[in-house]
Design a protein around this motif. Structure first.
Motif, PDB file in Angstrom:
ATOM      1  N   ALA A  13       0.829  -1.212   0.000  1.00 47.75           N
ATOM      2  CA  ALA A  13       0.000   0.000   0.000  1.00 47.75           C
ATOM      3  C   ALA A  13       0.862   1.259   0.000  1.00 47.75           C
ATOM      4  O   ALA A  13       0.465   2.295  -0.533  1.00 47.75           O
ATOM      5  CB  ALA A  13      -0.930  -0.010   1.212  1.00 47.75           C
ATOM      6  N   ALA A  14       2.049   1.170   0.587  1.00 52.50           N
ATOM      7  CA  ALA A  14       2.937   2.327   0.664  1.00 52.50           C
ATOM      8  C   ALA A  14       3.716   2.563  -0.632  1.00 52.50           C
ATOM      9  O   ALA A  14       4.287   3.635  -0.825  1.00 52.50           O
ATOM     10  CB  ALA A  14       3.911   2.148   1.820  1.00 52.50           C
ATOM     11  N   MET A  15       3.718   1.570  -1.525  1.00 49.63           N
ATOM     12  CA  MET A  15       4.464   1.707  -2.778  1.00 49.63           C
ATOM     13  C   MET A  15       3.821   2.739  -3.689  1.00 49.63           C
ATOM     14  O   MET A  15       2.611   2.905  -3.713  1.00 49.63           O
ATOM     15  CB  MET A  15       4.510   0.372  -3.535  1.00 49.63           C
ATOM     16  N   GLU A  16       4.662   3.408  -4.449  1.00 47.35           N
ATOM     17  CA  GLU A  16       4.183   4.319  -5.484  1.00 47.35           C
ATOM     18  C   GLU A  16       4.368   3.630  -6.826  1.00 47.35           C
ATOM     19  O   GLU A  16       5.113   2.660  -6.948  1.00 47.35           O
ATOM     20  CB  GLU A  16       4.971   5.630  -5.430  1.00 47.35           C
ATOM     21  N   ASP A  17       3.689   4.126  -7.845  1.00 53.87           N
ATOM     22  CA  ASP A  17       3.781   3.508  -9.162  1.00 53.87           C
ATOM     23  C   ASP A  17       5.218   3.399  -9.651  1.00 53.87           C
ATOM     24  O   ASP A  17       5.600   2.411 -10.265  1.00 53.87           O
ATOM     25  CB  ASP A  17       2.952   4.292 -10.183  1.00 53.87           C
ATOM     26  N   LYS A  18       6.034   4.404  -9.374  1.00 52.09           N
ATOM     27  CA  LYS A  18       7.423   4.396  -9.847  1.00 52.09           C
ATOM     28  C   LYS A  18       8.259   3.302  -9.175  1.00 52.09           C
ATOM     29  O   LYS A  18       9.311   2.938  -9.675  1.00 52.09           O
ATOM     30  CB  LYS A  18       8.075   5.762  -9.621  1.00 52.09           C
ATOM     31  N   ASP A  19       7.782   2.759  -8.041  1.00 48.66           N
ATOM     32  CA  ASP A  19       8.507   1.718  -7.313  1.00 48.66           C
ATOM     33  C   ASP A  19       8.254   0.317  -7.871  1.00 48.66           C
ATOM     34  O   ASP A  19       8.914  -0.632  -7.480  1.00 48.66           O
ATOM     35  CB  ASP A  19       8.117   1.730  -5.830  1.00 48.66           C
ATOM     36  N   ILE A  20       7.294   0.186  -8.767  1.00 53.29           N
ATOM     37  CA  ILE A  20       6.931  -1.117  -9.313  1.00 53.29           C
ATOM     38  C   ILE A  20       7.810  -1.431 -10.517  1.00 53.29           C
ATOM     39  O   ILE A  20       7.882  -0.657 -11.466  1.00 53.29           O
ATOM     40  CB  ILE A  20       5.443  -1.140  -9.711  1.00 53.29           C
ATOM     41  N   ASP A  21       8.485  -2.584 -10.463  1.00 56.18           N
ATOM     42  CA  ASP A  21       9.360  -3.005 -11.554  1.00 56.18           C
ATOM     43  C   ASP A  21       8.520  -3.678 -12.642  1.00 56.18           C
ATOM     44  O   ASP A  21       7.993  -4.768 -12.449  1.00 56.18           O
ATOM     45  CB  ASP A  21      10.404  -3.997 -11.030  1.00 56.18           C
ATOM     46  N   THR A  22       8.377  -3.018 -13.755  1.00 52.59           N
ATOM     47  CA  THR A  22       7.607  -3.569 -14.876  1.00 52.59           C
ATOM     48  C   THR A  22       8.504  -3.916 -16.059  1.00 52.59           C
ATOM     49  O   THR A  22       8.031  -4.030 -17.186  1.00 52.59           O
ATOM     50  CB  THR A  22       6.529  -2.557 -15.328  1.00 52.59           C
ATOM     51  N   SER A  23       9.791  -4.111 -15.802  1.00 54.90           N
ATOM     52  CA  SER A  23      10.742  -4.357 -16.884  1.00 54.90           C
ATOM     53  C   SER A  23      10.460  -5.665 -17.627  1.00 54.90           C
ATOM     54  O   SER A  23      10.847  -5.807 -18.783  1.00 54.90           O
ATOM     55  CB  SER A  23      12.165  -4.362 -16.345  1.00 54.90           C
ATOM     56  N   ASP A  24       9.781  -6.614 -16.984  1.00 55.41           N
ATOM     57  CA  ASP A  24       9.511  -7.883 -17.647  1.00 55.41           C
ATOM     58  C   ASP A  24       8.121  -7.928 -18.279  1.00 55.41           C
ATOM     59  O   ASP A  24       7.688  -8.948 -18.789  1.00 55.41           O
ATOM     60  CB  ASP A  24       9.670  -9.034 -16.659  1.00 55.41           C
ATOM     61  N   ILE A  25       7.418  -6.792 -18.269  1.00 57.04           N
ATOM     62  CA  ILE A  25       6.075  -6.718 -18.820  1.00 57.04           C
ATOM     63  C   ILE A  25       6.092  -5.748 -20.009  1.00 57.04           C
ATOM     64  O   ILE A  25       6.445  -4.584 -19.836  1.00 57.04           O
ATOM     65  CB  ILE A  25       5.073  -6.204 -17.773  1.00 57.04           C
ATOM     66  N   PRO A  26       5.720  -6.198 -21.196  1.00 55.74           N
ATOM     67  CA  PRO A  26       5.722  -5.274 -22.331  1.00 55.74           C
ATOM     68  C   PRO A  26       4.663  -4.181 -22.154  1.00 55.74           C
ATOM     69  O   PRO A  26       3.565  -4.441 -21.666  1.00 55.74           O
ATOM     70  CB  PRO A  26       5.400  -6.165 -23.522  1.00 55.74           C
ATOM     71  N   GLU A  27       4.997  -2.974 -22.545  1.00 59.85           N
ATOM     72  CA  GLU A  27       4.062  -1.868 -22.449  1.00 59.85           C
ATOM     73  C   GLU A  27       2.983  -2.023 -23.520  1.00 59.85           C
ATOM     74  O   GLU A  27       3.268  -2.403 -24.644  1.00 59.85           O
ATOM     75  CB  GLU A  27       4.803  -0.547 -22.639  1.00 59.85           C
ATOM     76  N   LEU A  28       1.749  -1.739 -23.147  1.00 60.37           N
ATOM     77  CA  LEU A  28       0.640  -1.845 -24.094  1.00 60.37           C
ATOM     78  C   LEU A  28       0.521  -0.538 -24.852  1.00 60.37           C
ATOM     79  O   LEU A  28       0.329   0.515 -24.267  1.00 60.37           O
ATOM     80  CB  LEU A  28      -0.665  -2.155 -23.352  1.00 60.37           C
ATOM     81  N   GLY A  29       0.621  -0.624 -26.149  1.00 58.17           N
ATOM     82  CA  GLY A  29       0.586   0.578 -26.977  1.00 58.17           C
ATOM     83  C   GLY A  29      -0.805   0.905 -27.487  1.00 58.17           C
ATOM     84  O   GLY A  29      -1.797   0.256 -27.135  1.00 58.17           O
ATOM     85  N   ASP A  30      -0.860   1.907 -28.340  1.00 59.91           N
ATOM     86  CA  ASP A  30      -2.128   2.371 -28.896  1.00 59.91           C
ATOM     87  C   ASP A  30      -2.831   1.280 -29.702  1.00 59.91           C
ATOM     88  O   ASP A  30      -4.057   1.180 -29.679  1.00 59.91           O
ATOM     89  CB  ASP A  30      -1.909   3.595 -29.776  1.00 59.91           C
ATOM     90  N   VAL A  31      -2.072   0.468 -30.415  1.00 62.58           N
ATOM     91  CA  VAL A  31      -2.667  -0.595 -31.243  1.00 62.58           C
ATOM     92  C   VAL A  31      -3.448  -1.573 -30.358  1.00 62.58           C
ATOM     93  O   VAL A  31      -4.550  -2.001 -30.718  1.00 62.58           O
ATOM     94  CB  VAL A  31      -1.584  -1.344 -32.045  1.00 62.58           C
ATOM     95  N   PHE A  32      -2.890  -1.897 -29.212  1.00 65.41           N
ATOM     96  CA  PHE A  32      -3.586  -2.811 -28.303  1.00 65.41           C
ATOM     97  C   PHE A  32      -4.944  -2.237 -27.912  1.00 65.41           C
ATOM     98  O   PHE A  32      -5.970  -2.909 -27.980  1.00 65.41           O
ATOM     99  CB  PHE A  32      -2.756  -3.076 -27.050  1.00 65.41           C
ATOM    100  N   PHE A  33      -4.960  -0.978 -27.491  1.00 68.73           N
ATOM    101  CA  PHE A  33      -6.193  -0.376 -27.013  1.00 68.73           C
ATOM    102  C   PHE A  33      -7.188  -0.092 -28.139  1.00 68.73           C
ATOM    103  O   PHE A  33      -8.396  -0.057 -27.899  1.00 68.73           O
ATOM    104  CB  PHE A  33      -5.892   0.885 -26.205  1.00 68.73           C
ATOM    105  N   GLN A  34      -6.705   0.069 -29.366  1.00 70.17           N
ATOM    106  CA  GLN A  34      -7.617   0.236 -30.503  1.00 70.17           C
ATOM    107  C   GLN A  34      -8.380  -1.057 -30.769  1.00 70.17           C
ATOM    108  O   GLN A  34      -9.525  -1.031 -31.205  1.00 70.17           O
ATOM    109  CB  GLN A  34      -6.849   0.658 -31.749  1.00 70.17           C
ATOM    110  N   ASN A  35      -7.729  -2.177 -30.515  1.00 73.32           N
ATOM    111  CA  ASN A  35      -8.344  -3.479 -30.784  1.00 73.32           C
ATOM    112  C   ASN A  35      -8.978  -4.115 -29.551  1.00 73.32           C
ATOM    113  O   ASN A  35      -9.611  -5.166 -29.659  1.00 73.32           O
ATOM    114  CB  ASN A  35      -7.302  -4.437 -31.365  1.00 73.32           C
ATOM    115  N   ALA A  36      -8.811  -3.523 -28.393  1.00 75.25           N
ATOM    116  CA  ALA A  36      -9.325  -4.103 -27.155  1.00 75.25           C
ATOM    117  C   ALA A  36     -10.840  -3.958 -27.084  1.00 75.25           C
ATOM    118  O   ALA A  36     -11.421  -3.007 -27.590  1.00 75.25           O
ATOM    119  CB  ALA A  36      -8.683  -3.419 -25.956  1.00 75.25           C
TER     120      ALA A  36
END
Length: 60
Positions: A13-36
Motif C-alpha cells: 500500500a505504501a508503494m508508489e507507481d514508480k517503485d513497481i518493476d515492470t521491466s519484464d512486462i511489455p508496455e501496451l501501446g495504442d494498437v492494443f487499445f484500438q483493438n481491445a
C-alpha cells in the motif's frame, strides 16, 4: 481463507507507481487499445445448496 496471505499489504500500500518493476512486462501501446474490447461474462445463477456447501467448506 484457510491459509493466511503472505503478502506484505502495508508495504504494498505504501508503494508508489514508480517503485513497481515492470521491466519484464511489455508496455501496451495504442494498437492494443484500438483493438481491445470489454467483455463482461454473463452471470449464471448458482444453486443455493452449492453456495451453502462452499461457505461451510471455507469455515472448516
Amino acid at each position: 481463507m484457510k491459509t493466511p496471505s503472505k503478502t506484505d499489504w502495508k508495504r504494498l500500500a505504501a508503494m508508489e507507481d514508480k517503485d513497481i518493476d515492470t521491466s519484464d512486462i511489455p508496455e501496451l501501446g495504442d494498437v492494443f487499445f484500438q483493438n481491445a474490447a470489454l467483455r463482461v461474462p454473463v452471470k449464471k445463477p448458482v444453486a443455493p445448496s452449492l453456495k451453502r456447501h462452499w461457505m461451510k467448506s471455507q469455515l472448516a
